[in-house]
Design a protein around this motif. Sequence first.
Motif, mmCIF file in Angstrom:
data_model
loop_
_atom_site.group_PDB
_atom_site.id
_atom_site.type_symbol
_atom_site.label_atom_id
_atom_site.label_comp_id
_atom_site.label_asym_id
_atom_site.label_seq_id
_atom_site.Cartn_x
_atom_site.Cartn_y
_atom_site.Cartn_z
ATOM 1 N N LYS A 136 44.838 57.046 4.581
ATOM 2 C CA LYS A 136 43.623 56.306 4.212
ATOM 3 C C LYS A 136 43.329 56.440 2.722
ATOM 4 O O LYS A 136 42.932 55.482 2.060
ATOM 5 N N LYS A 137 43.528 57.635 2.195
ATOM 6 C CA LYS A 137 43.275 57.871 0.771
ATOM 7 C C LYS A 137 44.231 57.056 -0.093
ATOM 8 O O LYS A 137 43.821 56.452 -1.087
ATOM 9 N N SER A 160 43.213 53.366 -0.002
ATOM 10 C CA SER A 160 42.026 53.087 -0.817
ATOM 11 C C SER A 160 42.368 53.109 -2.308
ATOM 12 O O SER A 160 41.818 52.346 -3.082
ATOM 13 N N LYS A 162 42.036 49.902 -4.800
ATOM 14 C CA LYS A 162 41.198 50.093 -5.988
ATOM 15 C C LYS A 162 41.920 49.640 -7.261
ATOM 16 O O LYS A 162 41.303 49.058 -8.149
#
Length: 150
Positions: free
Chosen positions: A140-141, A144, A148
């Motif tokens: 998930k990190k 993201s 971004k």
Amino acid sequence: MKTNTLFLENKKAKFNYFIEEKISCGIVLKGTEVKSIKAKKLSFNNSFASIKKEELWLENLHVSKYKEGNIFNHDELRPRKLLIKKQELQRLKKFKEKEGYTLIPISFYLKKSIIKVEIGICKGKKLHDKREILKQKSIKKELSREVKYK
């Protein structure tokens, strides 16, 4: 109008255990303990709930001494009685009898100026379950980060 104010949450419990069910309980505290809890001076490490003589007790919860307390200050690791209905206590006993279940404090919160404890009926996670959770978090990190920067 918000009536529940969360003081502290046991994040380790969510990582180390599968939480099957949550039950809200009252807790018997001394005056200096209330002030310490409101100042968020407590630690969940190794704390658990146990059933003794038809009563529910919270063990190993560390509530720091109140700094303005005097000779009436409390013992930091004393067992604290939890207030719960008889029917709920009987249901908790049935879960405790099953293999692998334990009662863990999940959070402390304020409800209409009364401090309450949320107890979770928990089953321990295996090492591979914890690894899977960490793997999902890292995925998930990464996603993201990619979103971004694009």
